[in-house]
Write a protein that holds these residues in place. Structure first.
Motif, mmCIF file in Angstrom:
data_model
loop_
_atom_site.group_PDB
_atom_site.id
_atom_site.type_symbol
_atom_site.label_atom_id
_atom_site.label_comp_id
_atom_site.label_asym_id
_atom_site.label_seq_id
_atom_site.Cartn_x
_atom_site.Cartn_y
_atom_site.Cartn_z
ATOM 1 N N LYS A 9 -0.593 14.641 47.168
ATOM 2 C CA LYS A 9 -0.257 14.870 46.763
ATOM 3 C C LYS A 9 -0.554 16.701 45.808
ATOM 4 N N ASN A 10 -1.170 17.495 45.156
ATOM 5 C CA ASN A 10 -1.556 18.728 45.175
ATOM 6 C C ASN A 10 -1.345 18.509 42.845
ATOM 7 N N VAL A 11 -2.375 18.457 42.777
ATOM 8 C CA VAL A 11 -2.676 18.464 41.170
ATOM 9 C C VAL A 11 -3.221 18.865 40.319
ATOM 10 N N ILE A 12 -2.470 20.541 39.670
ATOM 11 C CA ILE A 12 -3.613 21.411 39.300
ATOM 12 C C ILE A 12 -3.079 21.043 37.375
ATOM 13 N N ALA A 13 -4.221 21.368 37.344
ATOM 14 C CA ALA A 13 -4.557 20.000 35.361
ATOM 15 C C ALA A 13 -5.459 21.564 34.450
ATOM 16 N N ALA A 14 -4.692 22.277 33.735
ATOM 17 C CA ALA A 14 -5.001 23.399 33.107
ATOM 18 C C ALA A 14 -5.250 23.789 32.213
ATOM 19 N N GLY A 15 -6.441 23.542 30.847
ATOM 20 C CA GLY A 15 -6.824 23.778 29.866
ATOM 21 C C GLY A 15 -7.069 22.881 29.243
ATOM 22 N N ASN A 16 -6.473 22.525 27.694
ATOM 23 C CA ASN A 16 -6.827 20.834 27.224
ATOM 24 C C ASN A 16 -5.516 20.571 27.813
ATOM 25 N N LEU A 17 -4.969 18.258 28.960
ATOM 26 C CA LEU A 17 -4.585 18.182 28.531
ATOM 27 C C LEU A 17 -4.361 17.074 27.664
ATOM 28 N N PHE A 18 -3.009 16.737 27.293
ATOM 29 C CA PHE A 18 -2.947 16.169 26.187
ATOM 30 C C PHE A 18 -1.965 15.284 25.880
ATOM 31 N N VAL A 19 -1.477 14.026 25.885
ATOM 32 C CA VAL A 19 0.225 13.360 25.876
ATOM 33 C C VAL A 19 0.939 13.064 24.705
ATOM 34 N N ALA A 20 2.074 14.031 24.752
ATOM 35 C CA ALA A 20 3.492 13.540 23.896
ATOM 36 C C ALA A 20 5.123 13.370 24.226
ATOM 37 N N GLU A 21 5.266 12.307 23.738
ATOM 38 C CA GLU A 21 6.281 11.960 24.013
ATOM 39 C C GLU A 21 6.043 10.960 25.690
ATOM 40 N N SER A 22 5.752 10.704 26.229
ATOM 41 C CA SER A 22 4.130 9.919 26.890
ATOM 42 C C SER A 22 4.213 10.111 28.659
ATOM 43 N N ARG A 23 4.391 11.941 28.096
ATOM 44 C CA ARG A 23 3.802 12.728 29.075
ATOM 45 C C ARG A 23 2.808 13.560 29.009
ATOM 46 N N GLN A 24 2.556 13.772 30.249
ATOM 47 C CA GLN A 24 1.143 15.091 29.907
ATOM 48 C C GLN A 24 1.769 15.962 29.892
ATOM 49 N N PHE A 25 0.529 17.291 28.795
ATOM 50 C CA PHE A 25 1.082 18.403 29.345
ATOM 51 C C PHE A 25 -0.529 19.356 29.286
ATOM 52 N N GLY A 26 -0.183 20.587 30.536
ATOM 53 C CA GLY A 26 -1.703 21.354 30.056
ATOM 54 C C GLY A 26 -1.142 22.862 29.266
ATOM 55 N N ALA A 43 3.074 20.312 49.496
ATOM 56 C CA ALA A 43 2.624 18.988 49.221
ATOM 57 C C ALA A 43 3.573 17.732 50.462
ATOM 58 N N SER A 44 2.749 16.831 50.953
ATOM 59 C CA SER A 44 3.834 16.238 51.995
ATOM 60 C C SER A 44 4.122 15.618 50.830
ATOM 61 N N LEU A 45 3.664 15.074 49.528
ATOM 62 C CA LEU A 45 4.278 14.195 48.343
ATOM 63 C C LEU A 45 4.940 14.608 47.074
ATOM 64 N N ASN A 46 3.453 14.927 46.385
ATOM 65 C CA ASN A 46 4.013 15.853 45.062
ATOM 66 C C ASN A 46 3.260 17.374 44.744
ATOM 67 N N ASN A 47 3.941 17.690 44.263
ATOM 68 C CA ASN A 47 3.448 19.213 43.159
ATOM 69 C C ASN A 47 3.342 19.102 42.084
ATOM 70 N N GLU A 48 2.090 18.842 41.246
ATOM 71 C CA GLU A 48 2.499 18.595 40.522
ATOM 72 C C GLU A 48 1.128 19.369 39.316
ATOM 73 N N LEU A 49 1.652 20.539 38.124
ATOM 74 C CA LEU A 49 1.654 21.036 37.868
ATOM 75 C C LEU A 49 1.072 21.322 36.176
ATOM 76 N N TYR A 50 0.460 20.303 35.395
ATOM 77 C CA TYR A 50 0.219 20.477 33.964
ATOM 78 C C TYR A 50 -0.478 21.730 33.558
ATOM 79 N N GLY A 51 0.720 22.386 32.968
ATOM 80 C CA GLY A 51 0.211 24.049 32.967
ATOM 81 C C GLY A 51 1.897 25.412 33.226
ATOM 82 N N SER A 52 1.144 26.293 32.554
ATOM 83 C CA SER A 52 2.248 27.190 33.597
ATOM 84 C C SER A 52 2.255 27.824 34.793
ATOM 85 N N VAL A 53 3.265 28.360 34.846
ATOM 86 C CA VAL A 53 3.549 29.116 36.127
ATOM 87 C C VAL A 53 3.676 30.852 35.303
#
Length: 178
Positions: A9-26, A43-53
């Motif tokens: 998978k691809n994982v892109i985390a942008a800025g500060n990461l925090f957890v809200a409602e049991s989920r991670q956000f960028g 990605a062969s499995l998952n694309n995960e982006l924590y931040g905006s497109v």
């Protein structure tokens, strides 16, 4: 630009990461495409982006390897989109901010998610009195090949466009007669 994750998978985390409602956000922009550019995230499995497109006059395509469906595309954002649609020039939005996960603006701008499951979530803390918590969509929402389309516009949200799940495609009525 193309980013391929052949093993998982691809994982892109942008800025500060925090957890809200049991989920991670960028809190920042994970992908930005400008000036007629093109970004492909595969990605062969998952694309995960924590931040905006964010795309302006460009395209972003998020899918599996070689154009097939990825198992899952996840985008979770608490990112502010600066000057979104020139909102700062509209009196009723004076002092407000736009928090978004997907933002496409301009001629030919597009964001395409092609996965078995596409999850797009935006988080805006209730304590942010100057942040409207709704979505405005201009464009089409398509779910093909047995996909599911579910959009919650929130209180005050609007949608200008077309929705189609293509459930009628490939049925008995599609046969051509000679």
């Amino acid at each position: 630009m193309t980013l391929k994750a052949l093993t998982q998978k691809n994982v892109i985390a942008a800025g500060n990461l925090f957890v809200a409602e049991s989920r991670q956000f960028g809190t920042s922009t994970a992908i930005e495409a400008m000036d007629a550019s093109s970004v492909h995230l595969n990605a062969s499995l998952n694309n995960e982006l924590y931040g905006s497109v964010y795309t302006k006059d460009s395209s972003v395509n998020i899918y599996g390897i070689d154009g097939v469906l990825s198992s899952q595309n996840i985008i979770r954002s608490a990112s502010e989109i600066e000057n979104a649609g020139n909102i700062q020039n509209i009196e009723k939005y004076d002092g407000k901010r736009v928090i978004s996960a997907l933002y496409a603006e301009g001629e030919g701008a597009s964001i395409v998610l092609n996965g078995e499951l596409n999850t797009v979530q935006t988080y805006s803390a209730v304590s942010r009195a100057n942040t409207p918590n709704f979505i405005k969509i201009k464009g089409n929402a398509i779910a093909g090949n047995g996909g599911k389309l579910s959009i919650d516009l929130g209180n005050g949200g609007t949608w200008i466009g077309r929705a189609d799940d293509y459930q009628d495609a490939g049925g008995e009525n599609d046969k051509l007669s000679a």
